[in-house]
Write an enzyme that holds these catalytic residues in place. Sequence first.
Site, PDB file in Angstrom:
ATOM      1  N   GLY A   1      52.936  15.749  37.980  1.00  0.00           N
ATOM      2  CA  GLY A   1      51.592  15.244  37.665  1.00  0.00           C
ATOM      3  C   GLY A   1      51.402  15.259  36.162  1.00  0.00           C
ATOM      4  O   GLY A   1      52.366  15.213  35.398  1.00  0.00           O
ATOM      5  N   ARG A   2      50.136  15.369  35.762  1.00  0.00           N
ATOM      6  CA  ARG A   2      49.849  15.313  34.324  1.00  0.00           C
ATOM      7  C   ARG A   2      50.485  16.479  33.582  1.00  0.00           C
ATOM      8  O   ARG A   2      51.015  16.311  32.487  1.00  0.00           O
ATOM      9  CB  ARG A   2      48.331  15.312  34.114  1.00  0.00           C
ATOM     10  CG  ARG A   2      47.705  14.027  34.600  1.00  0.00           C
ATOM     11  CD  ARG A   2      46.207  14.121  34.612  1.00  0.00           C
ATOM     12  NE  ARG A   2      45.751  14.865  35.778  1.00  0.00           N
ATOM     13  CZ  ARG A   2      44.712  14.534  36.522  1.00  0.00           C
ATOM     14  NH1 ARG A   2      44.007  13.469  36.224  1.00  0.00           N
ATOM     15  NH2 ARG A   2      44.359  15.259  37.561  1.00  0.00           N
ATOM     16  N   ILE A   3      50.442  17.672  34.186  1.00  0.00           N
ATOM     17  CA  ILE A   3      51.025  18.845  33.518  1.00  0.00           C
ATOM     18  C   ILE A   3      52.548  18.756  33.550  1.00  0.00           C
ATOM     19  O   ILE A   3      53.224  19.003  32.542  1.00  0.00           O
ATOM     20  CB  ILE A   3      50.514  20.152  34.175  1.00  0.00           C
ATOM     21  CG1 ILE A   3      49.014  20.303  33.905  1.00  0.00           C
ATOM     22  CG2 ILE A   3      51.291  21.368  33.643  1.00  0.00           C
ATOM     23  CD1 ILE A   3      48.340  21.433  34.662  1.00  0.00           C
TER      24      ILE A   3
ATOM     25  N   ARG B   1      50.823  27.768  41.207  1.00  0.00           N
ATOM     26  CA  ARG B   1      50.086  28.744  41.999  1.00  0.00           C
ATOM     27  C   ARG B   1      51.097  29.693  42.628  1.00  0.00           C
ATOM     28  O   ARG B   1      52.184  29.266  43.036  1.00  0.00           O
ATOM     29  CB  ARG B   1      49.297  28.054  43.127  1.00  0.00           C
ATOM     30  CG  ARG B   1      48.039  27.360  42.686  1.00  0.00           C
ATOM     31  CD  ARG B   1      46.963  28.359  42.245  1.00  0.00           C
ATOM     32  NE  ARG B   1      45.718  27.706  41.862  1.00  0.00           N
ATOM     33  CZ  ARG B   1      45.386  27.425  40.595  1.00  0.00           C
ATOM     34  NH1 ARG B   1      46.184  27.711  39.607  1.00  0.00           N
ATOM     35  NH2 ARG B   1      44.216  26.865  40.327  1.00  0.00           N
TER      36      ARG B   1
ATOM     37  N   GLU C   1      47.197  37.647  42.966  1.00  0.00           N
ATOM     38  CA  GLU C   1      46.831  38.098  41.624  1.00  0.00           C
ATOM     39  C   GLU C   1      45.394  38.626  41.593  1.00  0.00           C
ATOM     40  O   GLU C   1      44.572  38.144  42.383  1.00  0.00           O
ATOM     41  CB  GLU C   1      47.037  36.970  40.596  1.00  0.00           C
ATOM     42  CG  GLU C   1      46.262  35.700  40.885  1.00  0.00           C
ATOM     43  CD  GLU C   1      46.700  34.535  40.004  1.00  0.00           C
ATOM     44  OE1 GLU C   1      47.912  34.290  39.874  1.00  0.00           O
ATOM     45  OE2 GLU C   1      45.796  33.893  39.449  1.00  0.00           O
TER      46      GLU C   1
ATOM     47  N   HIS D   1      48.246  34.923  34.441  1.00  0.00           N
ATOM     48  CA  HIS D   1      47.551  33.636  34.686  1.00  0.00           C
ATOM     49  C   HIS D   1      46.793  33.203  33.423  1.00  0.00           C
ATOM     50  O   HIS D   1      45.563  33.075  33.436  1.00  0.00           O
ATOM     51  CB  HIS D   1      46.598  33.750  35.883  1.00  0.00           C
ATOM     52  CG  HIS D   1      46.199  32.402  36.428  1.00  0.00           C
ATOM     53  ND1 HIS D   1      45.879  32.196  37.748  1.00  0.00           N
ATOM     54  CD2 HIS D   1      46.085  31.187  35.841  1.00  0.00           C
ATOM     55  CE1 HIS D   1      45.559  30.915  37.939  1.00  0.00           C
ATOM     56  NE2 HIS D   1      45.676  30.284  36.777  1.00  0.00           N
TER      57      HIS D   1
END
Length: 313
Positions: free
Chosen positions: A153-155, A232, A261, A279
Amino acid sequence: MNTTVLQIGPLMPALEAALREQHEVLSAQALTADAPLADRTDAARVTAVVTSAPVGVPAAWLPQLPALKVVSSFGVGLDRLPLDAARAAGLPVGYTPDVLNDCVADLAMGLLIDGARRIAAADRFVRRGDWLNGRYPLTTRVSGKRMGIVGLGRIGQAVARRAAGFDMDVAYTKRRPAEGVAWRHETSLTALAEWADFLVLTVSGGDGTRHLVNAEVLRALGPQGLLVNVARGSVVDEAALVACLQSGELGGAALDVFDDEPRVPAALLTMDQVVLAPHMASGTHDTRQAMADLVLANLHAGLAGEPLPARAA
Ligand code: 8YV
């Protein structure tokens, strides 16, 4: 003040202050989906919900908020947002895509380099005084290697562009090949892991990707391979990850996210082949401010009945 905002979970202080300046703010913490909302707050007054990606909104709360006009979430992750229920109710849900791509991709590269070159472990080595007794062990070259990206995706694309600066070969898995990119699409995740030196996870969380990276994928990545996760914790079978690291079937891991987490499996804490981060991928002053601005823009557009600048549902 004619608007009442329900804030779920903590937000960055500047965003909380901006909300309080313009609205009445009620807060709800410690979510459990079955806890009745009306017991804790004046639900009938709430016109907007502001939350964050890791906290989300329980779907069961939406029918308990009769005056709700908009949900605005801090973060790009959608796995804890009740998108189907919101769509069915015609309720706009805002989120903060794009503004965090660079910082998340930067941290993915930082974790990758640390995982391969063992920078954090070297820092511990120097601080312990171990350098006085001998040299630091050799590590793994980063440049020119093969990077597999799970979820382009964008990341993921921002990570792939950075990999080009390190002369890496990039391939990726994604349900459908991404349009307009030259990187190689691979249909099998196991084949991608087998091929890659570094496997970088940027895929969305949620039911569809739960434990996508299982023991088979980790073994395919192999004893020289490095797993990098900025997606995630739920995407990785954490028990299998610990077992593969303990047995040496997987070389190393660099992790920003965990299944439960902020609790991190105790076995990982003592492993020098593992880099642990809390995170923090989007956690720079610059990006968090941009995310806060977008949360407010989505909120105010929703309250005004206007199109949201970044709408997820
Ligand atoms: C969090 C994230 O929003 O964007 C996401 O999906 O997980 C993060 O950017 C951030 O950690 C604030 O809680």
